[in-house]
Enzyme design. Structure first.
Site, mmCIF file in Angstrom:
data_model
loop_
_atom_site.group_PDB
_atom_site.id
_atom_site.type_symbol
_atom_site.label_atom_id
_atom_site.label_comp_id
_atom_site.label_asym_id
_atom_site.label_seq_id
_atom_site.Cartn_x
_atom_site.Cartn_y
_atom_site.Cartn_z
ATOM 1 N N ASN A 280 29.143 -52.928 47.691
ATOM 2 C CA ASN A 280 29.293 -53.763 48.749
ATOM 3 C C ASN A 280 30.841 -53.922 48.970
ATOM 4 O O ASN A 280 31.558 -53.913 48.229
ATOM 5 C CB ASN A 280 28.942 -55.295 48.191
ATOM 6 C CG ASN A 280 27.709 -55.108 47.378
ATOM 7 O OD1 ASN A 280 26.625 -55.041 47.893
ATOM 8 N ND2 ASN A 280 27.825 -55.784 46.357
ATOM 9 N N HIS A 312 33.469 -43.979 41.625
ATOM 10 C CA HIS A 312 32.590 -43.778 42.424
ATOM 11 C C HIS A 312 32.279 -44.913 43.524
ATOM 12 O O HIS A 312 32.144 -44.742 44.638
ATOM 13 C CB HIS A 312 31.332 -43.802 41.374
ATOM 14 C CG HIS A 312 30.021 -43.440 42.354
ATOM 15 N ND1 HIS A 312 29.483 -42.212 42.362
ATOM 16 C CD2 HIS A 312 29.258 -44.354 42.996
ATOM 17 C CE1 HIS A 312 28.309 -42.292 43.273
ATOM 18 N NE2 HIS A 312 28.340 -43.456 43.433
ATOM 19 N N GLU A 313 32.514 -46.160 42.975
ATOM 20 C CA GLU A 313 32.121 -47.179 44.098
ATOM 21 C C GLU A 313 33.432 -47.414 44.963
ATOM 22 O O GLU A 313 32.965 -47.828 45.883
ATOM 23 C CB GLU A 313 31.852 -48.647 43.365
ATOM 24 C CG GLU A 313 30.723 -48.789 42.054
ATOM 25 C CD GLU A 313 29.225 -48.203 42.685
ATOM 26 O OE1 GLU A 313 29.163 -48.527 44.049
ATOM 27 O OE2 GLU A 313 28.702 -47.571 42.079
#
Length: 889
Positions: A280, A312-313
């Site tokens: 998000n 990664h996020e």
């Protein structure tokens, strides 16, 4: 690829440009109310508006022009199959006008870990809740009426009305707060950039945080405030993830050439979370084990998991959020790239971890293993129905996708590749793009036709068969690789563009390394070389297997002993031999004889791959007489290394040595090494009596398993279960869940099964229980029977958590007979398997592969194990004679 005509999408008559949403969650009644104003552009003359809702009731709807004139809906029709609401108004609005849609609605804070949901935790014996979100792929519609498709972007103003004592978080920074009385306050967040609905997030809970600010040097001079939020009291366990995030945000701002677009970046540990993490924009959510680390009590392997997951996020903040896939067909581009660049960032931050070599053993092999099944899917796969989306969040999209990108980056050069990525991001920022858009940017930067090279790699991968008609000549042919080893002619029509990366061991043969195979077969003349050595796919950047003749495989084993292969090449050599034994391209005896050559190996990553191969082998042979012989083979292989490394962990150990010690103790102990088993029991007893120093956090899980497998009974099971119930460290608790599944007695196996669906285990953690039970040869049949007996409960609980549901289904793929396939097919023949069809078919195919392997190589393994046993006995007899004669040293 899917077409818009095939997809389940909303009508094109209107499009949103801005949402203004106010939500009031009730953490006691588990429901929420909402008010929403949506700015719309009318694209076609219409008086009907259809948008997505799920488990939401629209109470009222009004459509008005910007001057204030409006009409109430004459009908509000919910479609609970298509998850839409159809609003009909009394007058038609003409194309080209701008209007506002006013909605009032209610919804539920569900406990399914999707949409706007509740997550529970205990504090001083009292159950408490957090309201949080998980919208990818199509669950924003559970929180507010919307156009829930990635290409339909808009800006958002979010307002939360929450209890005064709770923290409220959103994608953006808070711009105002005011008390409303009655212990309520209103929290408004800044307007978001234009973005997709699946990236919206908001959280309400009793949270605390640690924070740092980036330097801003790589970020256009703009520092970014970074916080890690946790339940109160756990803040300090977020320090490691926080430090990684600060370094990573700066690194990516430089690599991508675009500053991080938001003023802050929050990362939140959620007690109940379906996946590992969710990107998000500006409000990243995580499982607790993927973001929290206690340096005194956590297992060190979770440190690397956290570092990679954070990177990664954060990669997604640009690649996915700033530029978003046009449709779910292109999911691999989102996840494959974030996986590749996540590893790239970890390599820069922690160079001593040798992360790319670990990728060869972990991600690379996972992607290739799944992609070798007929029932797998292409990297880029048509998606029409929302139920299909969750089934492609798998090793193909993440790891084969990352492997193809890694191969392309290696082919173009990392600097050229990243320059192409910068061009792509700049061109499409705040918009949507497809895979071809990335190829176009890379082609412009490199001057090469990327699509021609790469398109075939999105469709499966080859095995290269190498023969040697003469000492200095190679014949190399390519064909599609399937783990069944059986390929119909119509399945083998692809010709891949294969970078061979041939290494001949010495001399400057760069031109030879750059040879490319562009046809089905090619003959090559080897250059003069000092030793009879060569290998294909040096450094294992190519997405393919290499099948050598048995004599060459033996020579490569000898080259291992001479130190002629880099770590990644040794990993790849073992992995290929294992995969080729499974498929029938090679013999299992060849794999075992190769592994014998690694008796002096001292690198963790190589042993990790050897362990994977041996685990696959013993798992297939779990009901065969030779099972114990295979365990004896492992003990003999590892005994010297176990003694060398010992049991004591030191702060001076590097990370890979720490991991190696844990791994070899676990392998040897589970295989039955008497010294390791005895030491495990001794240390376990001390630990249970209160001596925490007896078992370092890194080794506890391994010891629990060893103790339960070898002699552990009711007393040991109870002691380990009590550690789970009283434990506070999340990673240690899931380690225990998996360990309990290794019990050997039927009554204890049943207790472990019952525990998995009890209130003592969070729904998200069932996979850890099932993992242990699946890997235990004594319990895997009990596990399948348990799933059948409890199917209705499992389906009801996980039908909305489809990634978890798929993992549960894959826990049945550890059998090795055709009878098991028939049993599974019989059970599911009258079940609705729409949401799990792909993982079920993959599980059945895995069993077919295992059954064929066992049938084909049963005698081969029997002879190999018998010869190895004789050799061990001969060594023992010689040593005994030397002891008796006094000549043993």
């Amino acid at each position: 690829m899917s077409t818009t005509e095939d997809r389940q999408v909303l009508p094109k008559n209107v499009r949103p440009t801005h949402y203004d949403i106010t939500l009031t969650p009730d953490l006691k009644k588990f429901e929420f109310t909402g008010f929403e104003t949506i700015n719309l552009d009318i694209k076609e003359d219409t008086k009907v508006i259809t948008l997505n809702v799920r488990e939401i009731e629209v109470k009222s709807a009004k459509l008005g022009k910007l001057n204030g004139e409006g009409h109430d809906a004459v009908s509000i029709e919910h479609d609970n199959k298509k998850y839409t609401v159809k609003l009909t108004f009394p007058e038609e609005y003409p194309a080209g006008c701008k209007v506002k849609l006013y909605l009032e609605f209610t919804g539920i804070l569900n406990d399914k870990m999707v949409g706007f949901y509740r997550s529970s935790y205990e504090e001083n014996g009292e159950k408490k809740y957090i309201a949080t979100t998980q919208f990818e792929a199509t669950d924003a519609r559970r929180a507010f009426p919307c156009w829930d498709e990635p290409a339909i972007k808009a800006t958002f103003d979010i307002t939360l009305i929450v209890p005064s004592d709770l923290v409220a978080l959103g994608n953006m920074n808070v711009i105002s707060e005011k008390s409303l009385g009655n212990d309520k306050r209103e929290v408004k967040f800044a307007t978001t950039p234009i973005m997709s609905t699946y990236l919206i997030a908001f959280i309400v809970g009793d949270l605390a945080y640690v924070e740092e600010t980036t330097s801003g040097v790589q970020n256009g001079g703009k520092p970014v405030l970074v916080r890690v939020y946790t339940l109160k009291g756990n803040e300090e366990t977020g320090r490691f993830a926080l430090s990684v995030a600060v370094d990573c945000l700066e690194y990516f701002a430089g690599v991508f050439g675009i500053p991080y677009p938001l003023p802050k970046c929050d990362m939140v540990a959620i007690p109940d979370f379906e996946a590992g993490a969710m990107e998000n924009w500006g409000l990243i959510t995580y499982r607790t084990t993927a973001v929290l680390f206690d340096p005194k009590a956590s297992d060190a392997r979770f440190k690397q998991r956290i570092a990679y997951t954070v990177c990664h996020e954060l990669a997604h903040q640009w690649f996915g959020n700033l530029v978003t896939m046009e449709w779910w067909d292109h999911l691999w581009l989102n996840e494959g790239f974030a996986t590749w660049v996540g590893y790239l960032a970890v390599e820069k931050i922690f160079p001593d971890w040798d992360i790319w070599t670990q990728f060869v053993s972990e991600g690379f092999q996972r992607g290739l293993k799944l992609d070798s099944l007929k029932s797998s899917h292409q990297i880029e796969v048509p998606v029409n129905d929302p139920s299909e989306i969750s089934q492609i969040f798998d090793a193909i999209s993440y790891y084969k996708g990352a492997s193809v990108i890694r191969m392309l980056s290696n082919y173009l050069g990392e600097n050229v590749f990243l320059a192409g990525v910068r061009r792509y991001l700049k061109k499409h920022e705040y918009g949507n793009a497809s895979t071809n858009d990335l190829w176009d940017s890379l082609a412009q930067e490199s001057g090469r036709d990327i699509s021609e090279f790469i398109s075939v790699w999105t469709r499966k991968y080859p095995v290269l068969t190498v023969t040697e008609p003469s000492p200095d000549t190679l014949n190399i042919s390519q064909s599609r690789f399937l783990s069944t080893g059986v390929i119909d002619p119509e399945e083998d029509i692809t010709t891949w563009w294969v970078p061979l990366s041939i290494d001949v061991g010495s001399g400057d043969y760069k031109d030879f390394r750059d040879v490319v195979l562009t046809q089905k077969e090619k003959s090559l003349k080897l250059p003069p070389r000092q030793e009879d050595f060569y290998q294909l796919n040096s450094r294992k950047t190519g997405v393919y297997r290499v099948n050598y003749i048995p004599e060459r495989l033996a020579k490569l084993g000898q080259a291992v002993k001479k130190g002629m292969l880099e770590t990644s090449d040794r990993v790849g050599l073992v992995a290929d031999a294992g995969a080729l034994a499974t498929s029938g391209h090679g013999k299992t005896s060849g794999l075992l004889n190769l592994i014998k050559e690694f008796d002096k190996e001292d690198q963790y990553i190589v042993w990790m791959e050897i362990s994977n191969c041996l685990s696959d082998l013993t798992s297939v042979w779990f009901e065969q007489p030779d099972y114990q012989g295979l365990l004896a083979f492992q003990c003999d292989l590892l005994s010297e290394l176990v003694r060398k490394l010992g049991w004591e962990y030191s702060d001076d150990d590097d990370y890979l040595t720490t991991m190696l010690r844990t791994l070899v103790i676990k392998i040897a102990g589970k295989a039955g090494d008497k010294d390791v088993v005895n030491e495990s029991h001794r240390r376990f007893k001390l630990f249970i009596k209160g001596d925490e120093s007896a078992l370092h956090p890194n080794i506890r899980g391994a010891v629990y398993e060893i103790v339960l497998i070898h002699g552990g009974g009711e007393e040991e099971f109870e002691a380990i279960l009590n550690l789970y119930k009283t434990g506070k460290i999340a990673d240690q608790r899931i380690i225990i869940l998996s360990a309990l599944g290794h019990a050997q007695q039927e009554n204890l196996i049943q207790r472990a099964l019952n525990l998995s669906i009890s209130e003592d285990v969070k729904s998200q953690d069932i996979i850890y229980s099932f993992m242990g039970l699946k890997n235990n040869r004594k319990s895997r049949r009990h596990l399948w029977n348990f799933i059948k007996q409890n199917w209705d409960l499992i389906q009801q609980r996980y039908i909305h958590s489809l990634q978890l549901f798929g993992l549960i289904i894959k826990s049945v793929d550890a059998f090795s007979t055709l009878d098991d396939i028939r049993d599974i097919e019989e059970f599911f023949k009258d079940k609705n398997i729409k949401e799990i069809e792909r993982p079920l078919q993959q599980s059945l195919e895995n069993i077919r592969v295992r059954a064929a392997w066992l049938s084909r190589d049963k005698k081969d393994v029997e002879d190999c194990v018998m010869n190895a046993t004789i050799s061990i006995k001969e060594i023992f007899s010689v040593n005994l004679a030397m002891m008796l004669t006094g000549t043993f040293q």
